[in-house]
Motif scaffolding. Structure first.
Motif, PDB file in Angstrom:
ATOM      1  N   ARG A  84      26.248  40.499  29.826  1.00  0.00           N
ATOM      2  CA  ARG A  84      27.299  39.471  29.884  1.00  0.00           C
ATOM      3  C   ARG A  84      27.588  38.875  28.501  1.00  0.00           C
ATOM      4  O   ARG A  84      28.628  38.263  28.294  1.00  0.00           O
ATOM      5  CB  ARG A  84      26.898  38.344  30.829  1.00  0.00           C
ATOM      6  CG  ARG A  84      26.697  38.786  32.282  1.00  0.00           C
ATOM      7  CD  ARG A  84      26.116  37.629  33.091  1.00  0.00           C
ATOM      8  NE  ARG A  84      24.863  37.181  32.484  1.00  0.00           N
ATOM      9  CZ  ARG A  84      24.453  35.902  32.465  1.00  0.00           C
ATOM     10  NH1 ARG A  84      25.189  34.964  33.016  1.00  0.00           N
ATOM     11  NH2 ARG A  84      23.302  35.584  31.902  1.00  0.00           N
ATOM     12  N   ILE A  85      26.652  39.047  27.571  1.00  0.00           N
ATOM     13  CA  ILE A  85      26.813  38.458  26.235  1.00  0.00           C
ATOM     14  C   ILE A  85      27.566  39.428  25.329  1.00  0.00           C
ATOM     15  O   ILE A  85      27.160  40.567  25.140  1.00  0.00           O
ATOM     16  CB  ILE A  85      25.445  38.122  25.618  1.00  0.00           C
ATOM     17  CG1 ILE A  85      24.737  37.044  26.457  1.00  0.00           C
ATOM     18  CG2 ILE A  85      25.597  37.655  24.183  1.00  0.00           C
ATOM     19  CD1 ILE A  85      23.351  36.702  25.960  1.00  0.00           C
ATOM     20  N   ARG A  86      28.663  38.949  24.774  1.00  0.00           N
ATOM     21  CA  ARG A  86      29.472  39.740  23.861  1.00  0.00           C
ATOM     22  C   ARG A  86      29.492  39.018  22.512  1.00  0.00           C
ATOM     23  O   ARG A  86      29.962  37.891  22.420  1.00  0.00           O
ATOM     24  CB  ARG A  86      30.888  39.903  24.406  1.00  0.00           C
ATOM     25  CG  ARG A  86      30.938  40.544  25.799  1.00  0.00           C
ATOM     26  CD  ARG A  86      32.339  40.538  26.369  1.00  0.00           C
ATOM     27  NE  ARG A  86      32.385  41.101  27.711  1.00  0.00           N
ATOM     28  CZ  ARG A  86      33.488  41.135  28.475  1.00  0.00           C
ATOM     29  NH1 ARG A  86      34.632  40.642  28.001  1.00  0.00           N
ATOM     30  NH2 ARG A  86      33.440  41.645  29.685  1.00  0.00           N
ATOM     31  N   VAL A  87      28.995  39.677  21.489  1.00  0.00           N
ATOM     32  CA  VAL A  87      28.818  39.052  20.179  1.00  0.00           C
ATOM     33  C   VAL A  87      29.720  39.740  19.164  1.00  0.00           C
ATOM     34  O   VAL A  87      29.788  40.977  19.121  1.00  0.00           O
ATOM     35  CB  VAL A  87      27.352  39.146  19.710  1.00  0.00           C
ATOM     36  CG1 VAL A  87      27.129  38.254  18.493  1.00  0.00           C
ATOM     37  CG2 VAL A  87      26.388  38.775  20.835  1.00  0.00           C
ATOM     38  N   GLN A  88      30.395  38.953  18.343  1.00  0.00           N
ATOM     39  CA  GLN A  88      31.229  39.541  17.298  1.00  0.00           C
ATOM     40  C   GLN A  88      31.293  38.617  16.091  1.00  0.00           C
ATOM     41  O   GLN A  88      31.051  37.420  16.187  1.00  0.00           O
ATOM     42  CB  GLN A  88      32.641  39.822  17.808  1.00  0.00           C
ATOM     43  CG  GLN A  88      33.427  38.600  18.234  1.00  0.00           C
ATOM     44  CD  GLN A  88      34.845  38.955  18.666  1.00  0.00           C
ATOM     45  OE1 GLN A  88      35.650  39.424  17.850  1.00  0.00           O
ATOM     46  NE2 GLN A  88      35.134  38.765  19.939  1.00  0.00           N
ATOM     47  N   GLN A  89      31.614  39.224  14.947  1.00  0.00           N
ATOM     48  CA  GLN A  89      31.827  38.456  13.730  1.00  0.00           C
ATOM     49  C   GLN A  89      33.256  37.941  13.739  1.00  0.00           C
ATOM     50  O   GLN A  89      34.195  38.646  14.132  1.00  0.00           O
ATOM     51  CB  GLN A  89      31.593  39.327  12.499  1.00  0.00           C
ATOM     52  CG  GLN A  89      31.682  38.564  11.179  1.00  0.00           C
ATOM     53  CD  GLN A  89      31.451  39.476   9.984  1.00  0.00           C
ATOM     54  OE1 GLN A  89      31.487  40.694  10.116  1.00  0.00           O
ATOM     55  NE2 GLN A  89      31.216  38.896   8.822  1.00  0.00           N
ATOM     56  N   GLY A  90      33.444  36.690  13.310  1.00  0.00           N
ATOM     57  CA  GLY A  90      34.781  36.129  13.291  1.00  0.00           C
ATOM     58  C   GLY A  90      34.781  34.714  12.750  1.00  0.00           C
ATOM     59  O   GLY A  90      33.732  34.139  12.438  1.00  0.00           O
ATOM     60  N   ASP A  91      35.959  34.142  12.671  1.00  0.00           N
ATOM     61  CA  ASP A  91      36.188  32.823  12.076  1.00  0.00           C
ATOM     62  C   ASP A  91      36.571  31.844  13.170  1.00  0.00           C
ATOM     63  O   ASP A  91      37.554  32.073  13.892  1.00  0.00           O
ATOM     64  CB  ASP A  91      37.300  32.946  11.030  1.00  0.00           C
ATOM     65  CG  ASP A  91      37.605  31.639  10.316  1.00  0.00           C
ATOM     66  OD1 ASP A  91      36.932  30.629  10.595  1.00  0.00           O
ATOM     67  OD2 ASP A  91      38.521  31.634   9.484  1.00  0.00           O
ATOM     68  N   VAL A  92      35.849  30.737  13.300  1.00  0.00           N
ATOM     69  CA  VAL A  92      36.164  29.757  14.340  1.00  0.00           C
ATOM     70  C   VAL A  92      37.505  29.074  14.066  1.00  0.00           C
ATOM     71  O   VAL A  92      38.071  28.452  14.975  1.00  0.00           O
ATOM     72  CB  VAL A  92      35.051  28.702  14.484  1.00  0.00           C
ATOM     73  CG1 VAL A  92      33.759  29.331  14.939  1.00  0.00           C
ATOM     74  CG2 VAL A  92      34.860  27.917  13.200  1.00  0.00           C
ATOM     75  N   CYS A  93      38.025  29.183  12.848  1.00  0.00           N
ATOM     76  CA  CYS A  93      39.332  28.622  12.532  1.00  0.00           C
ATOM     77  C   CYS A  93      40.476  29.555  12.926  1.00  0.00           C
ATOM     78  O   CYS A  93      41.644  29.182  12.816  1.00  0.00           O
ATOM     79  CB  CYS A  93      39.426  28.288  11.042  1.00  0.00           C
ATOM     80  SG  CYS A  93      38.317  26.963  10.517  1.00  0.00           S
ATOM     81  N   ALA A  94      40.149  30.763  13.350  1.00  0.00           N
ATOM     82  CA  ALA A  94      41.156  31.734  13.786  1.00  0.00           C
ATOM     83  C   ALA A  94      40.516  32.601  14.870  1.00  0.00           C
ATOM     84  O   ALA A  94      40.224  33.782  14.657  1.00  0.00           O
ATOM     85  CB  ALA A  94      41.653  32.580  12.625  1.00  0.00           C
ATOM     86  N   LEU A  95      40.297  32.020  16.028  1.00  0.00           N
ATOM     87  CA  LEU A  95      39.574  32.706  17.105  1.00  0.00           C
ATOM     88  C   LEU A  95      40.355  33.926  17.594  1.00  0.00           C
ATOM     89  O   LEU A  95      41.561  33.826  17.867  1.00  0.00           O
ATOM     90  CB  LEU A  95      39.324  31.749  18.268  1.00  0.00           C
ATOM     91  CG  LEU A  95      38.367  30.590  17.974  1.00  0.00           C
ATOM     92  CD1 LEU A  95      38.352  29.591  19.139  1.00  0.00           C
ATOM     93  CD2 LEU A  95      36.959  31.102  17.708  1.00  0.00           C
ATOM     94  N   PRO A  96      39.694  35.060  17.730  1.00  0.00           N
ATOM     95  CA  PRO A  96      40.381  36.300  18.112  1.00  0.00           C
ATOM     96  C   PRO A  96      40.514  36.459  19.631  1.00  0.00           C
ATOM     97  O   PRO A  96      40.184  37.501  20.192  1.00  0.00           O
ATOM     98  CB  PRO A  96      39.463  37.375  17.520  1.00  0.00           C
ATOM     99  CG  PRO A  96      38.091  36.781  17.637  1.00  0.00           C
ATOM    100  CD  PRO A  96      38.279  35.296  17.387  1.00  0.00           C
ATOM    101  N   PHE A  97      40.999  35.403  20.289  1.00  0.00           N
ATOM    102  CA  PHE A  97      41.126  35.418  21.747  1.00  0.00           C
ATOM    103  C   PHE A  97      42.496  34.887  22.147  1.00  0.00           C
ATOM    104  O   PHE A  97      43.092  34.071  21.440  1.00  0.00           O
ATOM    105  CB  PHE A  97      40.035  34.561  22.402  1.00  0.00           C
ATOM    106  CG  PHE A  97      38.632  34.913  22.001  1.00  0.00           C
ATOM    107  CD1 PHE A  97      38.049  36.094  22.451  1.00  0.00           C
ATOM    108  CD2 PHE A  97      37.892  34.086  21.168  1.00  0.00           C
ATOM    109  CE1 PHE A  97      36.756  36.429  22.078  1.00  0.00           C
ATOM    110  CE2 PHE A  97      36.610  34.401  20.799  1.00  0.00           C
ATOM    111  CZ  PHE A  97      36.030  35.590  21.248  1.00  0.00           C
ATOM    112  N   GLU A  98      42.959  35.356  23.304  1.00  0.00           N
ATOM    113  CA  GLU A  98      44.222  34.860  23.845  1.00  0.00           C
ATOM    114  C   GLU A  98      44.082  33.399  24.268  1.00  0.00           C
ATOM    115  O   GLU A  98      42.976  32.912  24.535  1.00  0.00           O
ATOM    116  CB  GLU A  98      44.649  35.710  25.052  1.00  0.00           C
ATOM    117  CG  GLU A  98      44.912  37.170  24.733  1.00  0.00           C
ATOM    118  CD  GLU A  98      46.140  37.357  23.855  1.00  0.00           C
ATOM    119  OE1 GLU A  98      47.069  36.517  23.956  1.00  0.00           O
ATOM    120  OE2 GLU A  98      46.166  38.321  23.064  1.00  0.00           O
ATOM    121  N   SER A  99      45.208  32.712  24.353  1.00  0.00           N
ATOM    122  CA  SER A  99      45.208  31.324  24.797  1.00  0.00           C
ATOM    123  C   SER A  99      44.734  31.219  26.251  1.00  0.00           C
ATOM    124  O   SER A  99      44.942  32.137  27.059  1.00  0.00           O
ATOM    125  CB  SER A  99      46.606  30.725  24.673  1.00  0.00           C
ATOM    126  OG  SER A  99      47.015  30.708  23.319  1.00  0.00           O
TER     127      SER A  99
END
Length: 263
Positions: A84-99
């Motif tokens: 269930r845990i999905r981990v990725q590198q990314g920026d919390v100021c530009a979240l790579p998720f849909e609204s």
């Protein structure tokens, strides 16, 4: 610059701060609440203290975890085999998720280290369906770190800005995190303080992670002449012992500000 946190590897982070994140995760979730199902986000997961605490809630379908530091992401992946845990590198100021993707979003001890806390908070608001929660350390409520910083600055004023803060970080005063949440349009905002005890086994357990953990102080310290390094260490040991003759355990009550709100 997506992060103002100077990372020096997952092991150094665990020794200096990660262990306290694990202690804070449970009371933080007790305050923030966990939905009875659906998807949740750990924005700025570090090495996974909050992510793993969330995964203990078996009713959750997906726990997304994101952090800017690649070695933190790798460390978390090595700590769990939970599908269930999905981990990725990314920026919390530009979240790579849909609204409106998540049923809850959390940020534990992160927002005072990002390059733009307002942008990060708005991003958390954007990807949410019902609510969000965040916590940051109180600048005045971290006595073990104030003991360290104040002792260093008393003897080496030039350490200010060289791994020792010359002032408090944004969001680390009472009310500031609440004000940040209010700017995003979140409603029903509740603020509280969370307290844990930072327990150190002995002086070495206190001293070494602070000198050689996160940040740039190690470079400043190692660049000092040996007599000045010895003077700093002796003064810090005396401050840690607080009048006791024998080395041993010591605990420091430490405070974080936490806020939750509804989208």
């Amino acid at each position: 610059m997506p992060s103002t946190f100077v990372a020096k590897g997952a092991e150094a982070y665990e020794a200096s701060m990660g262990r306290w994140s694990r202690w804070l995760a449970a009371p933080f979730l007790d305050f923030a609440g966990v939905p009875s199902g659906g998807r949740v986000l750990d924005a700025g997961c570090g090495t996974g203290s909050l992510t793993l605490a969330l995964s203990a809630h078996r009713e959750l379908e997906v726990v997304e975890a994101l952090d800017f530091e690649e070695n933190f992401v790798a460390a978390l992946r090595s700590r769990t085999d939970d599908a269930r845990i999905r981990v990725q590198q990314g920026d919390v100021c530009a979240l790579p998720f849909e609204s409106q993707t998540f049923d809850a979003a959390y940020s534990l001890l992160v927002l005072h280290f990002v390059s733009d806390a307002h942008k990060a908070a708005r991003e958390m608001r954007r990807v949410l369906r019902p609510g969000a929660a965040a916590a940051v350390w109180s600048y005045e409520g971290m006595p073990s770190w104030r003991l360290f910083w104040d002792t260093i600055l008393a003897l080496e004023p030039e350490a200010a800005g060289n791994g020792v803060p010359s002032g408090r970080r944004p969001l680390t005063a009472e009310g500031e995190l609440r004000e940040l949440f209010e700017t995003t349009g979140l409603k029903d905002i509740v603020e509280t303080t969370l307290t844990i005890t930072m327990d150190y086994a002995n002086f070495e357990d206190f001293w070494l992670p602070k000198v050689y953990g996160q940040g740039t102080f190690a470079a400043f310290f190692d660049g000092l002449p040996e007599p000045r390094r010895d003077l700093l260490r002796d003064a810090m040991r005396a401050a840690y012992l607080a009048g006791e003759r024998e080395d041993g355990p010591r605990g420091f009550k430490s405070v974080a500000f936490a806020v939750r709100g509804t989208a």
